[in-house]
Design an enzyme around this catalytic site. Sequence first.
Site, PDB file in Angstrom:
ATOM      1  CB  CYS A 293      15.879  11.394  53.784  1.00 59.72           C
ATOM      2  SG  CYS A 293      16.068  13.333  53.691  1.00 59.72           S
TER       3      CYS A 293
ATOM      4  CG  HIS B  13      13.118   8.382  48.802  1.00 58.66           C
ATOM      5  ND1 HIS B  13      13.304   8.431  50.454  1.00 58.66           N
ATOM      6  CD2 HIS B  13      13.822   9.596  48.426  1.00 58.66           C
ATOM      7  CE1 HIS B  13      14.019   9.461  50.682  1.00 58.66           C
ATOM      8  NE2 HIS B  13      14.075  10.177  49.404  1.00 58.66           N
TER       9      HIS B  13
ATOM     10  CD  GLU C  95      11.892   5.395  44.878  1.00 54.79           C
ATOM     11  OE1 GLU C  95      11.638   4.507  45.654  1.00 54.79           O
ATOM     12  OE2 GLU C  95      11.614   6.690  44.931  1.00 54.79           O
TER      13      GLU C  95
ATOM     14  CE  LYS D 240       9.908  10.213  51.902  1.00 56.26           C
ATOM     15  NZ  LYS D 240       9.973   8.975  51.616  1.00 56.26           N
TER      16      LYS D 240
ATOM     17  CG  HIS E 224      11.067  13.763  52.929  1.00 62.51           C
ATOM     18  ND1 HIS E 224      11.369  12.517  53.677  1.00 62.51           N
ATOM     19  CD2 HIS E 224      12.159  14.034  52.080  1.00 62.51           C
ATOM     20  CE1 HIS E 224      12.572  12.256  53.337  1.00 62.51           C
ATOM     21  NE2 HIS E 224      13.001  12.958  52.423  1.00 62.51           N
TER      22      HIS E 224
ATOM     23  CG  PHE F 206      20.450  15.858  51.073  1.00 67.39           C
ATOM     24  CD1 PHE F 206      19.516  15.458  49.944  1.00 67.39           C
ATOM     25  CD2 PHE F 206      20.275  17.391  51.495  1.00 67.39           C
ATOM     26  CE1 PHE F 206      18.575  16.286  49.293  1.00 67.39           C
ATOM     27  CE2 PHE F 206      19.180  18.111  51.137  1.00 67.39           C
ATOM     28  CZ  PHE F 206      18.245  17.637  49.879  1.00 67.39           C
TER      29      PHE F 206
END
Length: 420
Positions: free
Chosen positions: A168, A308, A319, A340, A345, A406
């Site tokens: 991502c 994010h 985060e 998002k 996403h 990831f």
Amino acid sequence: MRTISLKRVVVTGLGALTPIGNDVNTFWKNIKAGTSGAAPITRFDSTEFKTKFACELKGFDIEKFMEKKEARKMDLFTQYAMVAAQEAIENAGLHLDGIDKTKIGVIWASGNGGMQTFEDQIVEFTNGGFIPKFNPFFIPKLISDIAAGQIAIKYGFMGINFCTVSACASSSSALVDAFNYIRLGKAKAIVAGGSEAPITRAGIAGFNALKALSTRNEDPSVASRPFDADRDGFVMGEGGGAIILEEYEHAVKRGATIYGEMIGGAMTADAYHLTATHPEGLGAKMGMEEALEDAGLTITDVDYINAHATSTPVGDVSELKAITSTFGDHTQKLNISATKSMTGHLLGAAGAIEAIACIKATQEDIVPPTINTGTLGEGIPTNLNLTIGQAQQRTVNVAMSNTFGFGGHNAIVVFTKYKG
């Protein structure tokens, strides 16, 4: 010893294909308005799936952009790349004669590549009784680097050309790479961005198996709810985002419109877990610190952070820990928002789309909102400006975008208002 003078890198073109708008202007209009792109899946029958909704594109017709015969040679993710790149290239005037196309590159990202192509071919192969017969375009449609190649072929761009894959964080990684190549004098301009087409049976089922997706099937439009107490995972999105990064002198010489300036970037790793972010956000913190150093900024220079913030229970908390640890008392003076909540996403394309939101924020001095967030969840500080509910007008000289993937990949990009 050779001394290298770093070049300024400016933004001269933007292109967006998103669940809330099939061009930059529509995307920006809807993101300022707090429009949700989530709705029941139409791409396939999702009746038996745990998650039955996603942020699909609306009214997208590839035949408006290319002949059906050509489109059939491309997976959806490449089609999305071609459309987003076309808008950005036309916006920037890079298709014009008289430009040295040997100095124009393409760095295009995708975390997954041709998922639909792979799924379709394997199903056909299995149903055919294991007869080893595949479509001759199976591999060219599948591989993640093919979008960069297709863009270059269409426009004759003969410079740097490759694909970044960091889950991502992929398209933010593409932006960082493009930024560095241009400022080192290795290219005059680069089409940078990413595209993703993961709304397939395998894509939804796979992320369901990871328990990563929201299952709020009764009300999809409010399912992406970053920082909220009832958040239960992210909403899958699709589309693409393209940004033309260009050497400042080259842009000025050809009379290009300049929309902003990229001034810093960094990439780090959590080195912690396959899918989870570091609980204290250590890799993200290091990335933000390195990006600020790269940009020559202090923490007080930053006005806006596009987080994010995917709407997962662990990720949103870690985060914000990273942000507060990095920015200290200045955190309370920042605007932070999670776009998002509207787009879903877009996986490998998320960074490019969110970078466009940052660039537009510096242009118009407007911070897009975080929608669907009511009661803040456990571990979410209550003293931060998360831009909840509606866009906010404020001076945005510097905007930062965070993307995490990831494998522990972190990519941070920093943009500033163009002032000549």
